[in-house]
Design a protein around this motif. Sequence first.
Motif, short mmCIF file in Angstrom:
data_model
loop_
_atom_site.label_atom_id
_atom_site.label_comp_id
_atom_site.label_asym_id
_atom_site.label_seq_id
_atom_site.Cartn_x
_atom_site.Cartn_y
_atom_site.Cartn_z
N GLY A 205 46.91 115.50 -22.35
CA GLY A 205 46.31 115.64 -23.44
C GLY A 205 45.58 114.27 -23.98
O GLY A 205 45.82 113.18 -23.21
N PRO A 206 44.61 114.26 -25.10
CA PRO A 206 44.29 113.00 -25.46
C PRO A 206 45.03 111.94 -25.81
O PRO A 206 44.66 110.65 -25.78
CB PRO A 206 43.26 113.19 -26.68
CG PRO A 206 43.46 114.76 -26.70
CD PRO A 206 44.52 115.38 -25.88
N CYS A 207 46.33 112.17 -26.07
CA CYS A 207 47.23 111.10 -26.19
C CYS A 207 47.67 110.40 -25.06
O CYS A 207 48.45 109.23 -25.03
CB CYS A 207 48.61 111.44 -27.04
SG CYS A 207 49.32 113.14 -26.27
N GLY A 208 47.47 110.92 -24.02
CA GLY A 208 47.94 110.28 -22.57
C GLY A 208 49.18 110.74 -22.25
O GLY A 208 49.68 110.51 -20.98
N ARG A 209 49.74 111.90 -22.71
CA ARG A 209 51.08 112.19 -22.37
C ARG A 209 50.69 113.96 -21.83
O ARG A 209 49.77 114.48 -22.00
CB ARG A 209 52.08 112.45 -23.42
CG ARG A 209 52.57 111.11 -24.11
CD ARG A 209 53.39 111.20 -25.10
NE ARG A 209 54.59 111.88 -24.75
CZ ARG A 209 55.60 110.88 -24.36
NH1 ARG A 209 55.63 109.83 -24.11
NH2 ARG A 209 56.81 111.89 -23.90
N LEU A 211 50.83 117.80 -21.67
CA LEU A 211 50.72 118.76 -22.81
C LEU A 211 52.11 119.20 -23.18
O LEU A 211 53.19 119.45 -22.57
CB LEU A 211 49.85 119.90 -22.11
CG LEU A 211 48.29 119.51 -21.98
CD1 LEU A 211 47.70 121.12 -21.38
CD2 LEU A 211 47.51 119.06 -23.07
N GLN A 238 35.66 117.91 -32.20
CA GLN A 238 35.93 117.54 -30.89
C GLN A 238 37.18 116.90 -31.03
O GLN A 238 38.01 116.39 -29.96
CB GLN A 238 34.81 116.56 -30.50
CG GLN A 238 33.64 117.34 -30.42
CD GLN A 238 32.23 116.60 -29.97
OE1 GLN A 238 32.54 115.39 -30.14
NE2 GLN A 238 31.24 116.98 -29.59
N LYS A 239 37.68 115.88 -32.06
CA LYS A 239 39.02 115.26 -32.02
C LYS A 239 40.05 116.09 -32.41
O LYS A 239 41.13 115.70 -32.08
CB LYS A 239 38.73 114.08 -32.99
CG LYS A 239 37.55 113.04 -32.82
CD LYS A 239 37.60 111.89 -33.83
CE LYS A 239 36.58 110.81 -33.39
NZ LYS A 239 36.48 109.61 -34.53
N GLY A 242 42.42 120.61 -28.97
CA GLY A 242 43.24 120.17 -27.58
C GLY A 242 42.42 120.88 -26.45
O GLY A 242 41.23 120.97 -26.37
N GLN A 243 43.23 120.82 -25.25
CA GLN A 243 42.64 121.17 -24.03
C GLN A 243 42.39 122.76 -24.17
O GLN A 243 41.47 123.08 -23.26
CB GLN A 243 43.89 120.91 -22.82
CG GLN A 243 44.09 119.54 -22.65
CD GLN A 243 42.99 118.46 -22.11
OE1 GLN A 243 42.10 117.90 -22.66
NE2 GLN A 243 43.06 118.34 -20.87
N LYS A 248 44.86 121.31 -32.12
CA LYS A 248 45.92 120.70 -31.50
C LYS A 248 47.44 120.96 -32.28
O LYS A 248 47.47 121.32 -33.47
CB LYS A 248 45.99 119.11 -31.50
CG LYS A 248 44.95 118.57 -30.78
CD LYS A 248 44.88 117.26 -30.97
CE LYS A 248 43.73 116.28 -30.26
NZ LYS A 248 43.67 115.00 -30.42
#
Length: 381
Positions: A205-209, A211, A238-239, A242-243, A248
């Motif tokens: 995910g955008p958080c780097g973790r 999903l 866009q922010k 999620g994927q 999100k």
Amino acid sequence: MESKGCCSGCSANKNIDYRSRSSKLKVYDWLENLPVSSLFPPIVEIHFKNTRKGYFINENGIPLFKDDIVAVEGTPGHDIGIVSLTGDLVFEKMREEGIDYKKEEFKKVYRQARPNDLDKWHQAMEREKPTIIQTRKIIERMGLDMKLSDVEYQGDNTKAIFYYIADKRVDFRQLIKVLADEFQIRVEMKQIGSRQEAGLVGGIGPCGRELCCSSWLTNFSSVSTGAARKQELSLNPQKLAGQCGKLKCCLNYELDVYEEARSEFPRTDTILKTEQGDMRCIKTDVLRQKMWYVYTDPKKIGMVEITVERAIEIQKLNNEGKLVEDIQMKDSQEIEKSLSNYGGDLVGQDSLNRFDGKKPAKKRRKKRYRNPKGKKNTNGN
């Protein structure tokens, strides 16, 4: 009891780590060291490929432990899965998912996986990727408006589940016949959503973790843009997406905290009336319990930060027909009063206005000329 070493990817099993196939949605058994209650039937949780799980009854009393590979009842035939949870925690999860073990009919656990079961299972896993590629070509050739996401073969290599995504209803009766003739298996079509696809495929995910839907999240709850508004987030698709292209799931994680904190806020559309003029709220900080006000008169420039308690107090005074001299006056007075309770001799805390005035100019000392030894003054002295 079968040896665990044979199940974990030894040379007889072609060095395949079967447990990596079902590494998603793992559960920590915090009741592992406690004795198992005899009040419940022997039900275990079995994990299959990706996020698919199921509950099976161990009628034969086979000693089962976490990460054991077992053969369970399929539809038809048998399937191969990995034990992911045993003991009383299974019933806690069933209770959360709304499953009544007294009314539900569970499929059976046949045995621990034998070497020939693992060989068939390995052959089935090797067929999955070529099947996906070939099936996508067939779907494109038939012109069906659907997207194939994943294929999962049953452990006995006689049946396969085809996971697909479609915006509209799809007539895939002819597709099932073609797939059955092409791969010589029983075909089951299962429609999933974009969120379920993200859980099956996985990703970062955008958080780097990893999903949430592919690591621990089992139930999907609806997420609306209202959750983003209450948390004062920018409504940028866009922010916020999620994927999977949807909002999100993590937008709901802290929503209750923000709703509880915001319940203490006054109405932001209420005008505060002061002797200098009316002021309106333009910004709030929910967690810090702060509010920012500006004058409604465009000629007056300035933004004032006050606490929620102060804003509520000013609104009460305005309702009584009173005007406040300065919306920040009480706050500064209270701070000075609290400092005076400590004696007023704290270092650097004498007064709030101690830095407002100009510092007195320091007198510069005149540098004296020192005559070095052996040298005469230029004046001849």
